[in-house]
Design an enzyme around this catalytic site. Structure first.
Site, mmCIF file in Angstrom:
data_model
loop_
_atom_site.group_PDB
_atom_site.id
_atom_site.type_symbol
_atom_site.label_atom_id
_atom_site.label_comp_id
_atom_site.label_asym_id
_atom_site.label_seq_id
_atom_site.Cartn_x
_atom_site.Cartn_y
_atom_site.Cartn_z
ATOM 1 N N CYS A 130 0.846 -1.210 0.000
ATOM 2 C CA CYS A 130 0.000 0.000 0.000
ATOM 3 C C CYS A 130 0.871 1.246 0.000
ATOM 4 C CB CYS A 130 -0.913 -0.019 1.221
ATOM 5 S SG CYS A 130 -1.969 1.436 1.324
ATOM 6 N N CYS A 133 -0.495 4.064 2.168
ATOM 7 C CA CYS A 133 -0.314 3.842 3.616
ATOM 8 C C CYS A 133 1.144 4.014 4.022
ATOM 9 C CB CYS A 133 -0.742 2.437 4.014
ATOM 10 S SG CYS A 133 -2.246 1.845 3.274
ATOM 11 N N ASP A 134 2.050 3.420 3.258
ATOM 12 C CA ASP A 134 3.435 3.265 3.714
ATOM 13 C C ASP A 134 4.453 4.104 2.954
ATOM 14 O OD1 ASP A 134 2.464 1.385 5.498
ATOM 15 O OD2 ASP A 134 2.840 -0.297 4.157
#
Ligand code: NAP
Length: 302
Positions: A130, A133-134
């Protein structure tokens, strides 16, 4: 006589737990059944910066908070794997531990990212699924994105704003994703496109340090030093139970509109396993609220 609940929720990720919170606040008896660990995919995210009001929380902590909130509001939560569902009035749910009946069901079984299946991808730090997200964890670093679909192209564009260099590794000579994204990517000075290339191994002891690559056209082997690998090689919904009920589409996701109603009366779907465009923590929770309120209305004959 099997224990009866107003609403049985299958899946204890953010969508399922949010559904439990809403259904309990509406006064319904609620059972959440989860086969592995509460929190779903988000529980393994090192840091969540995109959930409103929870900046910097770890995925595990967020999962724990959701779980505790559902339980504090009176939801019954059980680690049991649902083996089969029979729809009806009431619906019947059989698990590896017991059996229950429910007036309404919420299917929140989520999905799993497809993986490359390489040794170390589950254990090495720096392997992510992701970018949104990351990606921030790789600011100023070198990363690779595996895949050639819209997710891979969008991830690469997103990461190229943060990272020093982004290498897209795609197994074919043409992208599956939209040409407009591929064209935008080709213009980025810090992006390299490695077409006809497969990743054959991950390098690193505890954290990723590089990739072994093979050119499928020439057979040439090479090494690429990277701090991160974003696998964007497609997704697989976890919808075997729904498929057995004939509720899934050709892509394996559950078709349902924004009201989260499936084709089966009294069966609702929430979260990533629903056919939809945006799969984020916030939209999973939003689905959970909508599905729960629809399930409550169903229980009341509305
Ligand atoms: P996808 O379209 O299925 O693409 C998966 C990519 O991974 C493909 O390029 C595929 O290669 C590659 N791949 C699959 N298995 C592989 C393996 N074992 N080794 C190496 N490469 C592998 O998946 P997605 O990109 O996640 O997108 C899913 C859906 O969401 C698509 O319909 C997509 O259009 C949509 N989406 C839309 C947007 C948007 O903004 N509209 C954004 C993201 C996603 P091949 O091409 O060779 O098969």
């Amino acid at each position: 006589m099997n224990e009866h609940f107003d609403i049985v929720i299958v899946g204890g990720g953010p969508a399922g737990l949010t559904a439990a919170i809403y259904a309990r606040r509406a006064g319904k008896s609620v059972l959440v059944l989860e086969k592995e660990a509460f929190g779903g995919q988000i529980a393994s995210s090192p840091r969540v910066d995109n959930f409103p009001g929870c900046y910097g929380v770890s995925g595990a902590e967020l999962a724990e908070r959701l779980f505790s909130q559902a339980e504090a509001l009176g939801a019954r939560v059980e680690l049991e794997e649902v083996l089969s569902i029979r729809t009806g009035a009431p619906h019947s749910v059989t698990t590896d531990y017991g059996a229950y009946t429910a007036s309404a069901l919420v299917l929140a079984t989520g999905m799993k990212h497809r993986t490359l299946g390489l040794p170390g991808e589950e254990t090495l730090g720096g392997v992510s699924y992701c970018a949104v997200c990351d990606g921030a964890f790789f600011t100023g670093k070198d990363v690779a994105v595996a895949g050639g679909g819209n997710t891979a192209l969008q991830d690469a564009l997103f990461l190229s704003d943060l990272c020093r260099h982004v290498t897209v590794v795609h197994r074919r000579d043409a992208f599956r994703g939209d040409p407009i994204l591929a064209e935008a990517l080709a213009k980025r000075a810090n992006v390299t496109l490695r077409m006809n290339t497969v990743i054959t191994a991950l390098r690193g002891e505890t954290a990723l340090t590089g990739l072994a690559l093979r050119d499928t056209a020439t057979g040439a082997e090479s090494e690429l030093a990277v701090d991160g690998l974003f696998q964007a090689v497609g997704q697989q919904p976890q919808t075997a139970l729904a498929a057995a009920l004939g509720l899934t589409g050709a892509d394996g996701f559950l078709p349902a509109g924004e009201d989260c109603r499936t084709a089966a009366p009294g069966v609702f779907v929430a979260g990533d396993c629903r056919a939809k465009a945006v799969r984020q923590l916030t939209t999973a929770c939003a689905d959970g609220a909508v599905a729960a309120l629809a399930a409550c209305a169903w229980c009341e004959g509305r």
